[in-house]
Design a protein around this motif. Structure first.
Motif, short mmCIF file in Angstrom:
data_model
loop_
_atom_site.label_atom_id
_atom_site.label_comp_id
_atom_site.label_asym_id
_atom_site.label_seq_id
_atom_site.Cartn_x
_atom_site.Cartn_y
_atom_site.Cartn_z
N ARG A 1 0.80 -1.24 -0.12
CA ARG A 1 0.11 -0.09 0.16
C ARG A 1 0.75 1.34 -0.18
N VAL A 2 2.23 1.11 0.52
CA VAL A 2 2.88 2.21 0.45
C VAL A 2 3.64 2.60 -0.85
N LEU A 3 3.83 1.23 -1.33
CA LEU A 3 4.30 1.46 -2.67
C LEU A 3 3.23 2.16 -3.32
N GLY B 1 2.28 3.87 14.92
CA GLY B 1 2.99 3.81 13.63
C GLY B 1 4.10 5.01 13.11
N ILE B 2 4.07 5.42 11.75
CA ILE B 2 4.71 6.59 11.45
C ILE B 2 3.93 7.32 10.05
N VAL B 3 4.09 8.34 9.97
CA VAL B 3 3.30 9.30 9.11
C VAL B 3 4.41 9.52 8.10
N ILE B 4 4.00 9.41 6.67
CA ILE B 4 4.66 9.72 5.68
C ILE B 4 4.25 10.66 4.77
N LYS B 5 5.01 12.03 4.57
CA LYS B 5 4.41 13.28 4.01
C LYS B 5 5.11 13.65 2.96
N VAL B 6 4.59 14.03 1.74
CA VAL B 6 5.44 14.74 0.77
C VAL B 6 6.11 15.91 1.41
#
Length: 579
Positions: A91-93, A284-289
């Motif tokens: 899903r991250v991909l 968890g972690i948060v991935i942001k542009v």
């Protein structure tokens, strides 16, 4: 059919709304985040597939609009959206590839942060002074909890410095330290469930109970912004966090500026190790542009920003060490490596062994004896090794070339990448598991004929196939440890009394490769007798519901084996099959 789907969607909505009410209003978690997210994901899929059943009151279209009557409701200057949660790398991909498509660049930067398990708060500042604090609410308006922020010790009332924006909405997480939570339970002689619920409850307490709130220390970590004037004050998310720190806000020190998936996943696994060491809860972690310009270009849905995603812990991921590897022989002779681990505790469930599937998986993981491993367990799902950290004190895992049980040569299947003992019932482990399968709960279940008894009987060579079990007598059973004459008599009486079996249970008990209980039921509905099934063609099997080429071949080959024909004829004379 449509009415059934409609009812399913209505029930699912009611269930999710109930969970949201308890979580958002009563501060009670009825289900885990993982289960809630999975229910939401299922509802999304149903609504996408059956768009004509869609409705505006769906939880998929709302961020949460449960307000308490005692608070004034105010609007956010910019929507305060929620985050889309995912639980796996794929899903991250997908998220990464979507961003790449939007920005039309091969390389771009991300900012990764720990996802604090607390309560979202939106704080508005004008000319550097705090104006009000709002809960997330429905994402567009929230409850004004300004009167209760006196319990958040580290939230600045005035911004530091002189170069701050004229208007600034700061978003962050309100939480309670684990140590303060433990002390609160001790001092009040209570058993509050978790720090998140206390943080939410304290922030939204009635003014009359403010003296109770003063006993509850809360903290605030800033993680983002909403409306800002001037508009282009911030250009980078990572640099924005640094700026907020200079204004007097506390920023979570564990963050990462990067431009690769590899570094993102590495940060995720490091956060797993940090989870137990930190004095606050993370999930968890948060991935942001990172680029604010790209964030605006990518945009958002009604509920989520499209430029950010939460990669959450899949219920639990814990660290352990590989102490050794056993090689188990399955019912069909397939050899399965099982890693012996230093014990790990998954919410009360102690895990010491994890299946590694096959030799190829060992190579893929680069797993060795002495390796440190991350083990994932979701709900009641079988534990799985998801990452390996190697060290210098390791030994290679050597896959056997002969059967660990009967010492016959193993046959390697290149296509399936599996090793198999082809000694059949002459291999004691295969024999034992074949008989166990026959007398399992979905097969010919008889109370008292369980794994321990069958294992003893096989090891002492008293039985070689399921038929031999029906010929057991009191004299043989009394030779076994811990079985007296009365117990032996009860077992023999049960074997004589219970000789009826449903056709689908009988089909399952035969142990045909890849034929489970539902396939067995489908087969039993196709034939009116055992003889009819035994004489059926491959083409007839392939026409049966949910049976493909592979399974049809397995069934056809099984019933046309001379040994299996003899065995089925013999056993059908001993037991009565009910059609």
């Amino acid at each position: 059919m449509i009415s059934n789907i409609k009812n399913k969607i209505i029930k699912l909505k009611k269930k999710i709304k109930l969970y949201e009410y308890f979580y958002n209003v009563l501060n009670i978690s009825l289900v885990s985040d993982y289960k809630y997210d999975k229910l939401m994901e299922y509802l999304y899929k149903l609504e996408h597939k059956y768009k004509f059943i869609n409705s505006n009151d769906s939880p998929t279209k709302k961020i949460g609009d449960n307000f308490l009557n005692e608070f004034k409701i105010s609007n956010h200057l910019l929507p305060m959206l929620s985050l889309d949660s995912v639980y796996n790398k794929d899903r991250v991909l997908n998220f990464y590839n979507y961003i790449k498509k939007c920005v039309k660049k091969e390389y771009f930067d991300f900012c990764c942060e720990l996802k604090i398990d607390g309560v979202a708060l939106n704080v508005l500042y004008k000319d550097g002074s705090l104006v009000h604090a709002l809960t997330r609410g429905n994402g567009y308006s929230g409850e004004d909890v300004t009167s209760n922020i006196n319990i958040i010790n580290n939230l600045p009332r005035k911004l530091l410095g002189m170069q701050f924006p004229e208007i600034l909405e700061v978003r962050g997480e309100v939480f309670m330290l684990k140590s303060d939570f433990i002390n609160l339970n001790k001092n009040l002689n209570k058993n509050f469930s978790n720090p998140r619920n206390i943080a939410s409850g304290s922030l939204r307490k009635n003014k009359k109970l403010s003296n109770v709130n003063l006993n509850r220390k809360l903290f605030f970590f800033a993680y983002g912004i909403g409306f800002v004037k001037p508009e282009n004050y911030f250009l980078s998310h990572f640099n924005m966090l640094k700026k907020l720190k200079s204004f007097g806000f506390c920023i979570n020190a564990y963050n990462l500026y990067c431009n690769s998936l590899k570094k993102i996943f590495s940060f995720f696994y490091k956060s797993v190790l940090l989870k137990e060491k930190l004095n606050f809860e993370i999930d968890g972690i948060v991935i942001k542009v990172d680029s604010i310009k790209y964030q605006k270009k990518i945009g958002h849905t009604y509920k989520f920003p499209k430029w950010a995603i939460a990669l959450k812990f899949d219920t639990e991921i814990l660290k352990s060490k590989v102490l050794g590897v056993d090689f188990k022989v399955g019912r069909t002779g397939v050899i399965t490596p099982v890693a012996n681990l230093s014990p790990i505790n998954f919410s009360g469930v102690i895990v010491k062994n994890v299946s590694i599937y096959n030799e190829n998986e060992i190579k893929k993981l680069n797993l060795k004896i002495g390796s440190y491993v991350f083990v994932k367990r979701s709900g009641n799902v079988i534990p799985k090794i998801v990452k390996v950290i190697n060290n210098k004190f390791e030994k290679e895992i050597i896959f056997p070339v002969i059967c660990p049980c009967c010492k016959s040569n193993l046959l390697f299947n290149k296509k399936k990448k599996t090793s198999r003992c082809i000694n059949g019932i002459f291999c004691k482990k295969q024999k034992e598991k074949l008989i166990l399968h026959f007398f399992s709960k979905n097969g010919f279940y008889i109370n008292g004929i369980g794994p321990k008894l069958i294992k003893k009987l096989v090891n002492l060579n008293y039985i070689n196939n399921p038929l031999d079990v029906f010929n057991l007598n009191i004299k043989i059973l009394c030779k076994l440890d811990k079985i007296n004459k009365k117990s032996a008599s009860n077992i023999v009486n049960r074997l004589r009394k219970f000789k009826n079996i449903n056709f689908f249970n009988f089909i399952y008990s035969l142990g045909i490769p890849e034929v489970g209980i539902s396939t067995s039921k489908n087969i039993s509905e196709e034939f009116s007798s055992l003889k009819e099934m035994m004489n059926a063609s491959y083409k007839r099997f392939i026409k049966i519901k949910n049976i493909g080429n592979k399974v049809a071949k397995n069934i056809f080959n099984f019933i046309n084996s001379s040994n299996n024909i003899k065995y089925i004829n013999r056993i059908s004379k001993v037991i009565k099959i009910l059609f």
